[in-house]
Write an enzyme that holds these catalytic residues in place. Structure first.
Site, PDB file in Angstrom:
ATOM      1  N   ILE A   1       0.825  -1.210   0.000  1.00 51.91           N
ATOM      2  CA  ILE A   1       0.000   0.000   0.000  1.00 51.91           C
ATOM      3  C   ILE A   1       0.859   1.260   0.000  1.00 51.91           C
ATOM      4  O   ILE A   1       0.385   2.322  -0.395  1.00 51.91           O
ATOM      5  CB  ILE A   1      -1.001   0.029   1.177  1.00 51.91           C
ATOM      6  CG1 ILE A   1      -0.292  -0.100   2.527  1.00 51.91           C
ATOM      7  CG2 ILE A   1      -2.027  -1.078   1.027  1.00 51.91           C
ATOM      8  CD1 ILE A   1      -1.245   0.003   3.722  1.00 51.91           C
TER       9      ILE A   1
ATOM     10  N   SER B   1      -0.990  -8.058   0.180  1.00 56.06           N
ATOM     11  CA  SER B   1       0.298  -7.401  -0.070  1.00 56.06           C
ATOM     12  C   SER B   1       1.411  -8.412   0.192  1.00 56.06           C
ATOM     13  O   SER B   1       1.165  -9.605   0.278  1.00 56.06           O
ATOM     14  CB  SER B   1       0.454  -6.197   0.853  1.00 56.06           C
ATOM     15  OG  SER B   1       0.695  -6.646   2.177  1.00 56.06           O
TER      16      SER B   1
ATOM     17  N   SER C   1      -2.513  -1.065  12.769  1.00 52.40           N
ATOM     18  CA  SER C   1      -3.289  -2.231  12.369  1.00 52.40           C
ATOM     19  C   SER C   1      -4.372  -2.502  13.394  1.00 52.40           C
ATOM     20  O   SER C   1      -4.230  -2.181  14.571  1.00 52.40           O
ATOM     21  CB  SER C   1      -2.383  -3.453  12.265  1.00 52.40           C
ATOM     22  OG  SER C   1      -3.156  -4.626  12.153  1.00 52.40           O
TER      23      SER C   1
ATOM     24  N   LYS D   1       2.227  -2.664  16.869  1.00 54.16           N
ATOM     25  CA  LYS D   1       1.182  -1.826  16.276  1.00 54.16           C
ATOM     26  C   LYS D   1       0.421  -1.040  17.345  1.00 54.16           C
ATOM     27  O   LYS D   1      -0.099   0.046  17.072  1.00 54.16           O
ATOM     28  CB  LYS D   1       0.247  -2.700  15.435  1.00 54.16           C
ATOM     29  CG  LYS D   1       0.914  -3.219  14.168  1.00 54.16           C
ATOM     30  CD  LYS D   1       1.191  -2.075  13.211  1.00 54.16           C
ATOM     31  CE  LYS D   1       2.167  -2.391  12.124  1.00 54.16           C
ATOM     32  NZ  LYS D   1       2.418  -1.233  11.242  1.00 54.16           N
TER      33      LYS D   1
ATOM     34  N   TYR E   1       3.943  -8.636  16.786  1.00 53.42           N
ATOM     35  CA  TYR E   1       3.475  -7.712  15.737  1.00 53.42           C
ATOM     36  C   TYR E   1       2.377  -6.800  16.294  1.00 53.42           C
ATOM     37  O   TYR E   1       2.434  -5.575  16.145  1.00 53.42           O
ATOM     38  CB  TYR E   1       2.962  -8.511  14.535  1.00 53.42           C
ATOM     39  CG  TYR E   1       2.354  -7.654  13.435  1.00 53.42           C
ATOM     40  CD1 TYR E   1       3.166  -6.949  12.548  1.00 53.42           C
ATOM     41  CD2 TYR E   1       0.967  -7.546  13.283  1.00 53.42           C
ATOM     42  CE1 TYR E   1       2.611  -6.171  11.546  1.00 53.42           C
ATOM     43  CE2 TYR E   1       0.407  -6.764  12.286  1.00 53.42           C
ATOM     44  CZ  TYR E   1       1.220  -6.083  11.410  1.00 53.42           C
ATOM     45  OH  TYR E   1       0.671  -5.301  10.426  1.00 53.42           O
TER      46      TYR E   1
HETATM   47  N1  LIG Z   1      -1.369  -6.185   4.720  1.00 51.20           N
HETATM   48  C1  LIG Z   1      -2.258  -6.068   5.690  1.00 51.20           C
HETATM   49  O1  LIG Z   1      -3.255  -6.758   5.706  1.00 51.20           O
HETATM   50  C2  LIG Z   1      -2.058  -5.030   6.759  1.00 51.20           C
HETATM   51  C3  LIG Z   1      -2.999  -4.968   7.790  1.00 51.20           C
HETATM   52  C4  LIG Z   1      -2.825  -4.017   8.782  1.00 51.20           C
HETATM   53  C5  LIG Z   1      -1.735  -3.165   8.739  1.00 51.20           C
HETATM   54  N2  LIG Z   1      -0.819  -3.266   7.738  1.00 51.20           N
HETATM   55  C6  LIG Z   1       0.315  -2.329   7.769  1.00 51.20           C
HETATM   56  O2  LIG Z   1       0.396  -1.634   6.542  1.00 51.20           O
HETATM   57  C7  LIG Z   1       1.746  -1.222   6.334  1.00 51.20           C
HETATM   58  C8  LIG Z   1       2.168  -1.552   4.919  1.00 51.20           C
HETATM   59  O3  LIG Z   1       2.156  -2.950   4.756  1.00 51.20           O
HETATM   60  P1  LIG Z   1       1.882  -3.737   3.393  1.00 51.20           P
HETATM   61  O4  LIG Z   1       0.724  -4.599   3.653  1.00 51.20           O
HETATM   62  O5  LIG Z   1       1.864  -2.808   2.252  1.00 51.20           O
HETATM   63  O6  LIG Z   1       3.175  -4.696   3.416  1.00 51.20           O
HETATM   64  P2  LIG Z   1       4.369  -4.944   2.388  1.00 51.20           P
HETATM   65  O7  LIG Z   1       3.823  -5.175   1.028  1.00 51.20           O
HETATM   66  O8  LIG Z   1       5.187  -6.010   3.030  1.00 51.20           O
HETATM   67  O9  LIG Z   1       5.166  -3.563   2.419  1.00 51.20           O
HETATM   68  C9  LIG Z   1       5.927  -3.191   3.535  1.00 51.20           C
HETATM   69  C10 LIG Z   1       6.961  -2.159   3.158  1.00 51.20           C
HETATM   70  O10 LIG Z   1       7.744  -1.823   4.313  1.00 51.20           O
HETATM   71  C11 LIG Z   1       9.100  -1.872   3.946  1.00 51.20           C
HETATM   72  N3  LIG Z   1      10.018  -2.128   5.043  1.00 51.20           N
HETATM   73  C12 LIG Z   1      10.122  -3.235   5.817  1.00 51.20           C
HETATM   74  N4  LIG Z   1      11.143  -3.118   6.668  1.00 51.20           N
HETATM   75  C13 LIG Z   1      11.730  -1.913   6.424  1.00 51.20           C
HETATM   76  C14 LIG Z   1      12.842  -1.232   6.959  1.00 51.20           C
HETATM   77  N5  LIG Z   1      13.612  -1.775   7.894  1.00 51.20           N
HETATM   78  N6  LIG Z   1      13.156  -0.009   6.476  1.00 51.20           N
HETATM   79  C15 LIG Z   1      12.407   0.532   5.499  1.00 51.20           C
HETATM   80  N7  LIG Z   1      11.350  -0.064   4.936  1.00 51.20           N
HETATM   81  C16 LIG Z   1      11.014  -1.282   5.397  1.00 51.20           C
HETATM   82  C17 LIG Z   1       9.190  -2.981   2.907  1.00 51.20           C
HETATM   83  O11 LIG Z   1      10.406  -2.865   2.177  1.00 51.20           O
HETATM   84  P3  LIG Z   1      11.125  -4.173   1.541  1.00 51.20           P
HETATM   85  O12 LIG Z   1      10.394  -4.492   0.291  1.00 51.20           O
HETATM   86  O13 LIG Z   1      12.524  -3.719   1.311  1.00 51.20           O
HETATM   87  O14 LIG Z   1      11.029  -5.259   2.564  1.00 51.20           O
HETATM   88  C18 LIG Z   1       7.945  -2.656   2.096  1.00 51.20           C
HETATM   89  O15 LIG Z   1       8.197  -1.608   1.207  1.00 51.20           O
HETATM   90  C19 LIG Z   1       2.585  -1.916   7.406  1.00 51.20           C
HETATM   91  O16 LIG Z   1       2.869  -0.969   8.432  1.00 51.20           O
HETATM   92  C20 LIG Z   1       1.656  -2.998   7.912  1.00 51.20           C
HETATM   93  O17 LIG Z   1       1.951  -3.321   9.246  1.00 51.20           O
HETATM   94  C21 LIG Z   1      -0.969  -4.172   6.740  1.00 51.20           C
END
Ligand SMILES: NC(=O)c1ccc[n+]([C@@H]2O[C@H](COP(=O)([O-])OP(=O)(O)OC[C@H]3O[C@@H](n4cnc5c(N)ncnc54)[C@H](OP(=O)(O)O)[C@@H]3O)[C@@H](O)[C@H]2O)c1
Ligand SMILES: *[C@@H]1O[C@H](CO)[C@@H](O)[C@H](O)[C@H]1NC(C)=O
Ligand SMILES: *[C@@H]1O[C@H](CO)[C@@H](O)[C@H](O)[C@H]1NC(C)=O
Length: 318
Positions: A48, A237, A170, A206, A202
């Site tokens: 996202i 994602s 989250s 959050k 996790y």
């Molecule tokens: N997916 C869900 O259902 C969900 C639900 C609730 C909340 N969220 C939250 O939404 C946010 C975005 O998640 P997403 O679902 O889009 O996940 P995602 O596709 O895994 O994207 C996560 C991003 O964070 C980056 N990241 C991880 N570790 C990092 C670090 N040390 N320094 C800089 N960047 C880092 C990753 O980079 P790399 O590609 O280099 O690893 C990636 O760009 C997160 O905070 C997650 O907790 C997601």
């Protein structure tokens, strides 16, 4: 044969209707344009974060993609430029699991960029282990890295008047707890590596995001900077990429059917970043583009203050 096709058609049709009606969620309806404004989105090379960056670039913002991996970051840069048709998009290296990297990112940013209007703390990880600084992985990246980043950029945000900080938390924060003893002893909010222990850690990280937003809003009173935390929804994602492969296999059909895609998944982030007239809700938690009540543990003044002070010490701000 015909019956089988009919059943298949019915299932696909039902899934489509289900996705459109139940999964989709509200859209951000703000038509705000952002020409001359600067935005940082952390973790914007995928998920996202990337769709958020595309949307903001389309609105004319100068968008800084703050990502840890140069190769993935530059691939995203090309993608965001192409999708948005904007050339006001920049990649800057930032590893939130390394406090030195956070400091050097902030230095470079402050040296080169005169404005910061919106900071989107989006990056997140779901993985056991330790960061390079020896903090619990999820606590360190999801919370402490962003804590330091936000603090280092705070003056620039304040200079830009009605600027905003948006923290992607989250729904899982509801199950989180903050064990200060563990935090003091181990610099982590959970140590185990079993499925449940990782999930718990996790959720704990959050909960930190929500508590921080609560404390930050207080500290920002009297300025024009506002801040929000949010649940983006359940999104298809890459977040589960570090879990075991059997779990990922089982998760696939569920995410495909019941989870939002990344464009749907970035709507609440956009709402918190852009929607006019929500400034009085600073410090609150949003979901489905709507402000939500949280449990008392997520607005516990004393815990929020204590966590703030420990975090300051952990990243050498105090
Ligand atoms: N997916 C869900 O259902 C969900 C639900 C609730 C909340 N969220 C939250 O939404 C946010 C975005 O998640 P997403 O679902 O889009 O996940 P995602 O596709 O895994 O994207 C996560 C991003 O964070 C980056 N990241 C991880 N570790 C990092 C670090 N040390 N320094 C800089 N960047 C880092 C990753 O980079 P790399 O590609 O280099 O690893 C990636 O760009 C997160 O905070 C997650 O907790 C997601
Ligand atoms: C989101 O809000 C819309 C409009 O208020 C509502 O119809 C929908 O059911 C909500 N979705 C979720 C997942 O809460
Ligand atoms: C966002 O969360 C981070 C880490 O939890 C914290 O440092 C920062 O102050 C928070 N910002 C807002 C606006 O809540």
């Amino acid at each position: 044969m015909f019956i089988a096709l009919l059943v298949l058609g019915g299932v696909v049709g039902a899934a489509y209707v289900f996705r459109q009606v139940v999964v989709k969620g509200k859209r951000c309806t703000s038509e705000a344009k952002l020409h001359g404004r600067t935005v940082i989105v952390t973790g914007s090379n995928t998920g996202i974060g990337k769709t958020t960056a595309v949307d903001l670039a389309k609105r004319g913002a100068r968008v800084i993609l703050a990502c840890r991996n140069r190769q993935r970051g530059e691939a995203a840069l090309a993608h965001v430029k192409q999708e948005s048709g904007s050339n006001q998009v920049v990649f800057m290296q930032l590893d939130l699991g390394n406090l030195k990297s956070v400091r050097s990112f902030a230095e470079t940013f402050l040296r080169n960029e005169p404005r910061l209007d919106i900071l989107i703390n989006n990056a997140g990880i779901y993985m056991a282990g330790r960061t390079e600084d020896g903090l619990g992985m999820m606590f360190g990246i999801n919370h402490v890295g962003h804590f330091l980043l936000t603090n280092l950029l705070m003056d620039r945000l304040k200079e830009c008047e009605a600027s905003r900080v948006v923290n992607v938390s989250s729904l899982g924060h509801n199950f989180g707890k903050i064990d200060f003893e563990c935090l003091n002893k181990h610099k982590a909010l959970g140590l185990g590596t079993s499925f449940m222990e990782v999930l718990q850690a996790y959720c704990n990280s959050k909960l930190c995001n929500v508590l921080f937003t609560h404390e930050l809003a207080k500290r920002l009173q009297g300025t024009k900077v506002t801040c929000y935390s949010l649940h983006p929804g359940s999104i298809n994602s890459e977040l589960a990429r570090n879990t075991n492969s059997l779990f990922q296999l089982l998760l696939k059909p569920i995410t495909a059917l019941f989870f939002k895609n990344t464009v749907q998944g970035c709507q609440t982030t956009l709402h918190c970043a852009l929607q006019e007239g929500i400034e009085h809700l600073s410090g609150r938690y949003f979901s489905n583009c709507t402000v939500q009540e949280v449990y008392s543990k997520a607005k516990d003044d004393a815990a929020a203050k204590k966590l703030w002070e420990i975090s300051e010490r952990m990243c050498g701000l105090a």
